[in-house]
Design a protein around this motif. Sequence first.
Motif, PDB file in Angstrom:
ATOM      1  N   ARG A   1      11.206   1.924  -0.362  1.00 30.92           N
ATOM      2  CA  ARG A   1      10.191   1.073   0.281  1.00 30.92           C
ATOM      3  C   ARG A   1      10.736   0.473   1.575  1.00 30.92           C
ATOM      4  O   ARG A   1      10.092   0.493   2.622  1.00 30.92           O
ATOM      5  CB  ARG A   1       9.841  -0.036  -0.713  1.00 30.92           C
TER       6      ARG A   1
ATOM      7  N   GLU B   1       9.471   1.233   5.441  1.00 32.48           N
ATOM      8  CA  GLU B   1       8.890   0.159   6.252  1.00 32.48           C
ATOM      9  C   GLU B   1       9.672  -0.028   7.552  1.00 32.48           C
ATOM     10  O   GLU B   1       9.091  -0.218   8.613  1.00 32.48           O
ATOM     11  CB  GLU B   1       8.888  -1.143   5.446  1.00 32.48           C
TER      12      GLU B   1
ATOM     13  N   VAL C   1      -2.023  -3.105 -10.969  1.00 31.66           N
ATOM     14  CA  VAL C   1      -0.569  -2.949 -10.955  1.00 31.66           C
ATOM     15  C   VAL C   1       0.148  -4.281 -11.076  1.00 31.66           C
ATOM     16  O   VAL C   1       1.088  -4.428 -11.859  1.00 31.66           O
ATOM     17  CB  VAL C   1      -0.132  -2.250  -9.649  1.00 31.66           C
TER      18      VAL C   1
ATOM     19  N   MET D   1       3.991   2.871  -8.414  1.00 27.06           N
ATOM     20  CA  MET D   1       2.716   2.541  -7.766  1.00 27.06           C
ATOM     21  C   MET D   1       2.855   1.255  -6.965  1.00 27.06           C
ATOM     22  O   MET D   1       2.378   1.147  -5.843  1.00 27.06           O
ATOM     23  CB  MET D   1       1.613   2.375  -8.814  1.00 27.06           C
ATOM     24  N   ALA D   2       3.516   0.292  -7.563  1.00 24.34           N
ATOM     25  CA  ALA D   2       3.688  -0.988  -6.867  1.00 24.34           C
ATOM     26  C   ALA D   2       4.445  -0.772  -5.567  1.00 24.34           C
ATOM     27  O   ALA D   2       4.122  -1.354  -4.544  1.00 24.34           O
ATOM     28  CB  ALA D   2       4.436  -1.976  -7.762  1.00 24.34           C
ATOM     29  N   ALA D   3       5.440   0.115  -5.603  1.00 29.32           N
ATOM     30  CA  ALA D   3       6.236   0.385  -4.405  1.00 29.32           C
ATOM     31  C   ALA D   3       5.376   1.025  -3.325  1.00 29.32           C
ATOM     32  O   ALA D   3       5.458   0.676  -2.158  1.00 29.32           O
ATOM     33  CB  ALA D   3       7.405   1.306  -4.760  1.00 29.32           C
TER      34      ALA D   3
ATOM     35  N   PHE E   1       2.063   0.822  -2.958  1.00 28.23           N
ATOM     36  CA  PHE E   1       1.070  -0.102  -2.419  1.00 28.23           C
ATOM     37  C   PHE E   1       1.729  -1.128  -1.508  1.00 28.23           C
ATOM     38  O   PHE E   1       1.162  -1.513  -0.498  1.00 28.23           O
ATOM     39  CB  PHE E   1       0.320  -0.811  -3.547  1.00 28.23           C
TER      40      PHE E   1
ATOM     41  N   THR F   1       4.277  -0.648   0.312  1.00 28.90           N
ATOM     42  CA  THR F   1       4.562   0.050   1.566  1.00 28.90           C
ATOM     43  C   THR F   1       3.307   0.170   2.407  1.00 28.90           C
ATOM     44  O   THR F   1       3.331  -0.065   3.608  1.00 28.90           O
ATOM     45  CB  THR F   1       5.114   1.449   1.264  1.00 28.90           C
ATOM     46  N   ILE F   2       2.220   0.545   1.758  1.00 25.49           N
ATOM     47  CA  ILE F   2       0.977   0.724   2.500  1.00 25.49           C
ATOM     48  C   ILE F   2       0.561  -0.583   3.152  1.00 25.49           C
ATOM     49  O   ILE F   2       0.125  -0.628   4.289  1.00 25.49           O
ATOM     50  CB  ILE F   2      -0.143   1.260   1.567  1.00 25.49           C
ATOM     51  N   PHE F   3       0.669  -1.664   2.402  1.00 23.48           N
ATOM     52  CA  PHE F   3       0.226  -2.930   2.967  1.00 23.48           C
ATOM     53  C   PHE F   3       1.104  -3.386   4.115  1.00 23.48           C
ATOM     54  O   PHE F   3       0.611  -3.962   5.079  1.00 23.48           O
ATOM     55  CB  PHE F   3       0.174  -4.013   1.883  1.00 23.48           C
ATOM     56  N   CYS F   4       2.408  -3.130   4.043  1.00 22.54           N
ATOM     57  CA  CYS F   4       3.304  -3.466   5.149  1.00 22.54           C
ATOM     58  C   CYS F   4       3.056  -4.869   5.677  1.00 22.54           C
ATOM     59  O   CYS F   4       2.697  -5.065   6.831  1.00 22.54           O
ATOM     60  CB  CYS F   4       3.131  -2.472   6.300  1.00 22.54           C
ATOM     61  N   VAL F   5       3.197  -5.845   4.813  1.00 22.27           N
ATOM     62  CA  VAL F   5       2.931  -7.213   5.240  1.00 22.27           C
ATOM     63  C   VAL F   5       3.995  -7.687   6.220  1.00 22.27           C
ATOM     64  O   VAL F   5       5.024  -7.082   6.379  1.00 22.27           O
ATOM     65  CB  VAL F   5       2.877  -8.154   4.017  1.00 22.27           C
TER      66      VAL F   5
ATOM     67  N   PHE G   1       9.021  -8.963   4.458  1.00 20.92           N
ATOM     68  CA  PHE G   1       9.205  -7.949   3.437  1.00 20.92           C
ATOM     69  C   PHE G   1       9.120  -8.631   2.091  1.00 20.92           C
ATOM     70  O   PHE G   1       9.939  -9.474   1.773  1.00 20.92           O
ATOM     71  CB  PHE G   1      10.556  -7.269   3.604  1.00 20.92           C
TER      72      PHE G   1
ATOM     73  N   ASP H   1      16.120  -8.753   0.024  1.00 19.22           N
ATOM     74  CA  ASP H   1      15.413  -9.295   1.186  1.00 19.22           C
ATOM     75  C   ASP H   1      16.319  -9.295   2.416  1.00 19.22           C
ATOM     76  O   ASP H   1      15.930  -8.838   3.500  1.00 19.22           O
ATOM     77  CB  ASP H   1      14.939 -10.719   0.866  1.00 19.22           C
TER      78      ASP H   1
ATOM     79  N   HIS I   1      17.213  -5.764   3.641  1.00 23.05           N
ATOM     80  CA  HIS I   1      16.096  -5.194   4.398  1.00 23.05           C
ATOM     81  C   HIS I   1      16.112  -5.714   5.837  1.00 23.05           C
ATOM     82  O   HIS I   1      15.959  -4.936   6.793  1.00 23.05           O
ATOM     83  CB  HIS I   1      14.777  -5.549   3.716  1.00 23.05           C
ATOM     84  N   HIS I   2      16.307  -7.017   5.989  1.00 23.52           N
ATOM     85  CA  HIS I   2      16.280  -7.591   7.335  1.00 23.52           C
ATOM     86  C   HIS I   2      17.476  -7.177   8.170  1.00 23.52           C
ATOM     87  O   HIS I   2      17.381  -7.081   9.393  1.00 23.52           O
ATOM     88  CB  HIS I   2      16.149  -9.119   7.251  1.00 23.52           C
TER      89      HIS I   2
END
Lengths: 174, 251, 191
Positions: free
Chosen positions: A27, A31, A108, B6-8, B10, B12-16, B19, C48, C51-52
């Motif tokens: 992930r 990103e 989920v 699935m959570a991973a 979604f 990723t898709i949301f990319c808020v 992180f 976290d 990632h950063h």
Amino acid sequence: MTITKMKLSDILKQFKYIEPDAEFSVRSRTEILLSPQAAPRTWRSVFTVLHMVETGAAVALAGFFIFILAGSFSPTRSIAPIQYAVIDPAGLHAEAQAIDMQIQLTDVEYPQVTSTAATSTASAAISSAFAGAVAAQPTSSVSVSTLTAAPVVPTSTASTTALSVDQVLQQLSQ
Amino acid sequence: MTVSAMAAIFATIFCVAGFHAPVAHAADCGITASDLDQITAIQNDPSLDASDEIKQELAVRKQLVGVTIICAQQEVQVLQTNLQNVSVESDMRSLQSQMMGDLNESDDFYNTELTKLSVVGIAGTKAIAQEVLAWRANTFIPLNEDINDLVLWNQNQDLFNTAQTRMTQTQQAVSYLEGVAPDADLQAAFNAAQSSFSTAQSENAAAKASLLGNLSPNQTYALIKQSLASLSDTYDNFSTVSALIKKNLPQ
Amino acid sequence: MIDGEEEQLIRSAVGGDSSAFGSLYDRYQPAIYRFILVKVGSREEAEDITHHVFLSAWQKVGTYKHRGHPFSSWLYQIARNMVIDHYRSRKDDVSLDKLDPESSIIPAVAQFDLFTKMQLEKVRRAIAELKTDHQDVIILRFIEDLPLKETAAILKKSEGAIKLAQHRAIKELKKKLGDPEGDDNYENEII
């Protein structure tokens, strides 16, 4: 080398077997690589100008098409510009997708939790009471029986799957 | 596909903007079946005399129960964060505040159990595990579900507001077109959109009433899900309306 | 020493090649994660911050200047700074030298047996009580097995200073783990 040094060095070597969670890594990597980079300093002003030109051209082009379309309508069938928003398929699609995503996320991330069927996701925290429990742990015989000179290489088996809070409590109450 | 995969996807898709890990609803303490097997291993170890066996088994049980309870406290902290961070409607603020109070009490309960753990024997560790398990089933898990429902419902309101805006715009366009070029199919599609949106709004309101009325969290959850499904149907109808409007535009 | 393959990857990544940066990510992310995890003690926070670190590295890689040190040296420097910032931004202003009693790496080490987990946690807590520089030396030299030269580059010290720091760090660590004299002849179990 003394026993103490071997033990400490053995434990320190064990740290090297710690790996980040695979799903987190996938992930995070995705990103990051999808995110924009800062332009190199020497080209920043050029890119900024190019971007401004590009935006200005896009606005001018949109205005041109709206003008052409408006001019081609017959009076009896024209629609006011504000109503074009209704037939914006991209916006409509995005809104619909957002709802579908929320439906899937609901399943989920917020499944109904029961005491015996809880699934696991997040990380745990330990308070100072834990430090007390560790301190109370019997030292010599138990530690010797589990420590070896060679580092223990962890293996992946079904028994290494983490249990939920309720699953552990269920087992420990028996 | 596993839940966590699935959570991973979604997330990723949301990319808020920041992180964020998926919202936690149950904690993973890092305790495995192998860890629990240590108890059996100690019980079956012929090299241990009775006294050592009891000491070692007690130590392991205390560790495992202790780690698990402290891990459960982390669930509380995650819920506290989620509850603090959600923007709720004004008439839900006292419910939000009440839930925060309940979470504080949950934390106190766990601390009390941890204190008891330090002075009990093997039977005592089993009793504590049973007590915490029962308390969670009767008190914490319903609270957890209520909080999740509150957070979820409030998150959904942006979707409803957006849908309302689109409904208003669609109504304007359809009204105008009906005046210049009546189309029975377009009117039928628009009526269907209105009907499904009205249903979605009713279910949304019912979910809110269920939350505020402190009804069963399962009922609230079902209403929330149903309202989202009706909202999704509404957008299917919007798509049909949109296609018909485009068809009616001059070429 | 940097190998030819890494040099090529770095060059490509500096030029904006995301696939090359992805390869560097795959190569170094576990080590950076471990470095941070040992210091902050919480899997969630370590994820976290990790990632950063890489997000920041990706955004700034265009300005990276290769000076003969491995790419990881730069990443470790970013990670060190972010961990410091992480503690600075915490509301309760926990000192870097103070331990957060509510953190544990146990969820991150599920694959080990229970007693190894406990030992890792105990040593981790003891490391986290050391001064920042000593923590870094222990992690880089004794956990990640980095050579003296690279450790010195990361910590911006001389190799002699690193040798001295690692000696003091181990001594202090042993003391915290139950050897009050920090004596090499200590014979009892420390864990």
